[in-house]
Design a protein around this motif. Structure first.
Motif, PDB file in Angstrom:
ATOM      1  N   VAL A   3     106.630 100.412 -35.190  1.00 22.84           N
ATOM      2  CA  VAL A   3     105.337  99.978 -35.598  1.00 22.84           C
ATOM      3  C   VAL A   3     105.679  98.665 -35.897  1.00 22.84           C
ATOM      4  O   VAL A   3     106.579  98.427 -37.147  1.00 22.84           O
ATOM      5  CB  VAL A   3     104.628 100.851 -36.631  1.00 22.84           C
ATOM      6  N   ASN A  20     106.448 105.149 -36.793  1.00 25.53           N
ATOM      7  CA  ASN A  20     105.171 105.823 -37.014  1.00 25.53           C
ATOM      8  C   ASN A  20     105.133 106.662 -38.130  1.00 25.53           C
ATOM      9  O   ASN A  20     104.166 106.887 -38.954  1.00 25.53           O
ATOM     10  CB  ASN A  20     104.297 106.009 -36.217  1.00 25.53           C
ATOM     11  N   THR A  21     106.381 107.265 -38.411  1.00 28.31           N
ATOM     12  CA  THR A  21     106.719 108.546 -39.417  1.00 28.31           C
ATOM     13  C   THR A  21     107.223 107.908 -40.525  1.00 28.31           C
ATOM     14  O   THR A  21     107.459 108.972 -41.289  1.00 28.31           O
ATOM     15  CB  THR A  21     107.343 109.428 -38.820  1.00 28.31           C
ATOM     16  N   GLN A  59     101.321 106.573 -39.344  1.00 33.07           N
ATOM     17  CA  GLN A  59     100.459 106.911 -38.313  1.00 33.07           C
ATOM     18  C   GLN A  59      99.285 107.645 -38.870  1.00 33.07           C
ATOM     19  O   GLN A  59      98.235 107.592 -38.445  1.00 33.07           O
ATOM     20  CB  GLN A  59     101.166 108.059 -37.674  1.00 33.07           C
ATOM     21  N   THR A  64     100.497 102.997 -35.180  1.00 30.73           N
ATOM     22  CA  THR A  64     101.513 103.625 -34.248  1.00 30.73           C
ATOM     23  C   THR A  64     102.039 102.538 -33.329  1.00 30.73           C
ATOM     24  O   THR A  64     101.247 101.440 -33.194  1.00 30.73           O
ATOM     25  CB  THR A  64     100.746 104.485 -33.479  1.00 30.73           C
TER      26      THR A  64
END
Length: 116
Positions: A3, A20-21, A59, A64
């Motif tokens: 991202v 994204n996590t 996210q 994302t």
């Protein structure tokens, strides 16, 4: 997946990437590496200018690899705690929208003529 983020505060812009996590707290720790401001003294804002919560992932805010690219990073606002123990107002200084100087315009036109 990566991202791509553009973190903005007043006249400061930081470009970085994350997964994204990645949690908001982890992103604050990345910012701490740049600015030496501890995470508890940072407040991050998403594109709607709502405060991002530390334990949520990027996210969760729609950040994302499909919504951001290196050429089009997502903007995240940054405010820091001031000396009165309150967070400053979120502020972005706009980028310059000035037209090219006449001298530069003629150079730009010359470069295009030569490449034709």
């Amino acid at each position: 997946m990566d991202v791509f983020l553009m973190i903005r505060r007043k006249t400061l812009t930081i470009f970085t990437d994350a997964k994204n996590t990645t949690t908001v707290l982890e992103l604050k720790k990345i910012i701490e590496g740049f600015l030496k401001i501890p995470p508890q003294d940072q407040q991050l804002f998403n594109k709607d200018n709502t405060i991002m919560v530390d334990d949520r992932m990027l996210q969760d805010y729609g950040l994302t690899s499909t919504t951001t690219t290196a050429q089009n990073p997502a903007t995240v606002g940054l405010a820091v705690r001031d000396t009165a123990d309150a967070f400053e107002d979120l502020e972005y200084t706009p980028y310059s929208t000035a037209d090219l100087a006449d001298v530069m315009k003629s150079q730009e036109a010359n470069g295009q003529e030569q490449s034709s």
